[in-house]
Design a protein around this motif. Structure first.
Motif, PDB file in Angstrom:
ATOM      1  N   UNK A 172       0.904  -0.605  -0.403  1.00  0.00           N
ATOM      2  CA  UNK A 172       0.036   0.300   0.110  1.00  0.00           C
ATOM      3  C   UNK A 172       1.072   1.361   0.016  1.00  0.00           C
ATOM      4  N   UNK A 173       2.365   0.981   0.917  1.00  0.00           N
ATOM      5  CA  UNK A 173       3.045   2.515   0.766  1.00  0.00           C
ATOM      6  C   UNK A 173       3.352   2.964  -0.606  1.00  0.00           C
ATOM      7  N   UNK A 174       3.858   1.651  -0.940  1.00  0.00           N
ATOM      8  CA  UNK A 174       4.094   2.064  -2.888  1.00  0.00           C
ATOM      9  C   UNK A 174       3.563   2.420  -3.456  1.00  0.00           C
ATOM     10  N   UNK A 175       2.327   1.651  -3.459  1.00  0.00           N
ATOM     11  CA  UNK A 175       1.353   2.476  -4.264  1.00  0.00           C
ATOM     12  C   UNK A 175       1.086   3.730  -4.609  1.00  0.00           C
ATOM     13  N   UNK A 176       0.365   3.961  -3.112  1.00  0.00           N
ATOM     14  CA  UNK A 176       0.383   5.283  -2.688  1.00  0.00           C
ATOM     15  C   UNK A 176       1.392   5.598  -3.434  1.00  0.00           C
ATOM     16  N   UNK A 177       2.443   5.938  -2.852  1.00  0.00           N
ATOM     17  CA  UNK A 177       3.682   6.953  -3.675  1.00  0.00           C
ATOM     18  C   UNK A 177       3.867   7.169  -5.038  1.00  0.00           C
ATOM     19  N   UNK A 178       3.428   5.974  -5.777  1.00  0.00           N
ATOM     20  CA  UNK A 178       3.544   5.922  -7.053  1.00  0.00           C
ATOM     21  C   UNK A 178       2.265   6.044  -8.054  1.00  0.00           C
ATOM     22  N   UNK A 179       1.947   5.912  -7.367  1.00  0.00           N
ATOM     23  CA  UNK A 179       0.380   6.063  -8.275  1.00  0.00           C
ATOM     24  C   UNK A 179      -0.127   8.199  -7.998  1.00  0.00           C
ATOM     25  N   UNK A 180      -1.004   8.114  -9.518  1.00  0.00           N
ATOM     26  CA  UNK A 180      -0.975   9.452  -9.728  1.00  0.00           C
ATOM     27  C   UNK A 180      -2.310   9.615  -9.224  1.00  0.00           C
ATOM     28  N   UNK A 181      -2.886   9.557  -8.261  1.00  0.00           N
ATOM     29  CA  UNK A 181      -3.901   9.442  -7.876  1.00  0.00           C
ATOM     30  C   UNK A 181      -4.389   9.935  -6.809  1.00  0.00           C
ATOM     31  N   UNK A 182      -3.824  11.512  -5.888  1.00  0.00           N
ATOM     32  CA  UNK A 182      -3.781  11.891  -4.630  1.00  0.00           C
ATOM     33  C   UNK A 182      -4.695  12.926  -4.706  1.00  0.00           C
ATOM     34  N   UNK A 183      -5.222  13.085  -5.901  1.00  0.00           N
ATOM     35  CA  UNK A 183      -6.363  14.264  -5.870  1.00  0.00           C
ATOM     36  C   UNK A 183      -6.935  14.367  -7.183  1.00  0.00           C
ATOM     37  N   UNK A 184      -8.442  14.075  -7.483  1.00  0.00           N
ATOM     38  CA  UNK A 184      -8.684  13.882  -8.834  1.00  0.00           C
ATOM     39  C   UNK A 184      -9.651  14.350  -8.919  1.00  0.00           C
ATOM     40  N   UNK A 185      -9.911  14.750 -10.668  1.00  0.00           N
ATOM     41  CA  UNK A 185     -11.898  15.333 -11.216  1.00  0.00           C
ATOM     42  C   UNK A 185     -11.746  14.792 -12.403  1.00  0.00           C
ATOM     43  N   UNK A 186     -13.132  15.181 -13.291  1.00  0.00           N
ATOM     44  CA  UNK A 186     -12.967  14.798 -14.174  1.00  0.00           C
ATOM     45  C   UNK A 186     -12.030  15.056 -15.165  1.00  0.00           C
ATOM     46  N   UNK A 187     -10.423  16.236 -15.300  1.00  0.00           N
ATOM     47  CA  UNK A 187     -10.506  16.769 -16.324  1.00  0.00           C
ATOM     48  C   UNK A 187      -8.669  16.915 -15.535  1.00  0.00           C
ATOM     49  N   UNK A 188      -8.032  16.662 -14.661  1.00  0.00           N
ATOM     50  CA  UNK A 188      -7.186  16.894 -13.708  1.00  0.00           C
ATOM     51  C   UNK A 188      -6.744  16.231 -12.953  1.00  0.00           C
ATOM     52  N   UNK A 189      -5.713  14.952 -12.690  1.00  0.00           N
ATOM     53  CA  UNK A 189      -5.528  14.522 -11.414  1.00  0.00           C
ATOM     54  C   UNK A 189      -3.613  14.815 -10.778  1.00  0.00           C
ATOM     55  N   UNK A 190      -3.780  14.808  -9.682  1.00  0.00           N
ATOM     56  CA  UNK A 190      -2.615  15.386  -9.013  1.00  0.00           C
ATOM     57  C   UNK A 190      -1.629  14.017  -7.856  1.00  0.00           C
ATOM     58  N   UNK A 191      -0.180  14.058  -8.254  1.00  0.00           N
ATOM     59  CA  UNK A 191       0.110  13.850  -7.291  1.00  0.00           C
ATOM     60  C   UNK A 191       1.148  13.722  -6.249  1.00  0.00           C
ATOM     61  N   UNK A 192       2.577  12.821  -5.919  1.00  0.00           N
ATOM     62  CA  UNK A 192       3.103  14.451  -5.120  1.00  0.00           C
ATOM     63  C   UNK A 192       4.811  14.282  -6.146  1.00  0.00           C
ATOM     64  N   UNK A 193       4.148  13.965  -7.067  1.00  0.00           N
ATOM     65  CA  UNK A 193       5.238  14.496  -7.915  1.00  0.00           C
ATOM     66  C   UNK A 193       4.887  15.055  -9.607  1.00  0.00           C
ATOM     67  N   UNK A 194       3.768  15.373 -10.248  1.00  0.00           N
ATOM     68  CA  UNK A 194       3.438  15.899 -11.032  1.00  0.00           C
ATOM     69  C   UNK A 194       1.642  16.376 -10.791  1.00  0.00           C
ATOM     70  N   UNK A 195       1.004  17.198 -12.222  1.00  0.00           N
ATOM     71  CA  UNK A 195       0.633  17.745 -11.725  1.00  0.00           C
ATOM     72  C   UNK A 195      -0.664  17.761 -13.002  1.00  0.00           C
ATOM     73  N   UNK A 196      -0.932  17.008 -13.324  1.00  0.00           N
ATOM     74  CA  UNK A 196      -1.675  16.475 -14.812  1.00  0.00           C
ATOM     75  C   UNK A 196      -3.076  17.315 -15.178  1.00  0.00           C
TER      76      UNK A 196
END
Length: 157
Positions: free
Chosen positions: A18-42
């Motif tokens: 769970x620690x690995x997945x939560x750190x790597x995956x880009x889904x810390x904050x989401x919306x229909x047109x963007x997502x953000x994680x610890x490394x990128x804001x897309x």
């Protein structure tokens, strides 16, 4: 005793995954047109993904460091458990293993708390926290429980 050891190793590995997945995956904050994680804001509004690297703000770097340290301490804890399993004397407790796992849980908690408080400055139009953020919060009690079990656990034959 073997079933208890397998159960605690399973709990530890589950928290580590769970620690690995939560750190790597880009889904810390989401919306229909963007997502953000610890490394990128897309932004995914266009056909192309437009990602902006993480700012150099101190808080996002603190979250990144906390999550990485939680993974490191959890891996060290798992390694120490297997070392102590074969070298610890009968009746000894797994204090060192438990201490590292509890530290891992405290680091993931501090990273998630910092992200919770400061994420509106990182993602201004946030509608929901993502599933990776929730996994980080789920990893916290799992790591804490496994750390406490390690501290209480005595080696038997």
């Amino acid at each position: 005793m073997l079933i208890l050891l397998l159960g605690i190793v399973f709990l530890h590995v589950a928290a580590l995954v769970l620690l690995f997945v939560s750190t790597i995956v880009s889904a810390w904050s989401t919306d229909h047109s963007w997502n953000a994680d610890l490394w990128y804001n897309c932004s995914t509004a266009n056909v192309e993904n437009h990602c902006v690297p993480a700012k150099t703000d101190e808080w996002i770097q603190a979250v990144q460091a906390s999550m990485i340290l939680s993974i490191i301490f959890s891996v060290i804890s798992l390694f120490l458990f297997f070392c102590q399993l074969f070298t610890l004397q009968k009746g000894g407790r797994f204090f060192l293993t438990g201490t590292f796992q509890i530290l891992a849980s405290l680091f993931v908690m501090s990273g998630a708390v910092i992200y919770t408080v400061m994420s509106p400055t990182w993602v201004p139009k946030m509608e929901a926290f993502g599933w990776a953020y929730i996994l980080a919060w789920v990893a916290f009690p799992l790591a804490l429980i496994s750390g406490l079990i390690y501290v209480i656990l005595r080696k038997r034959e």
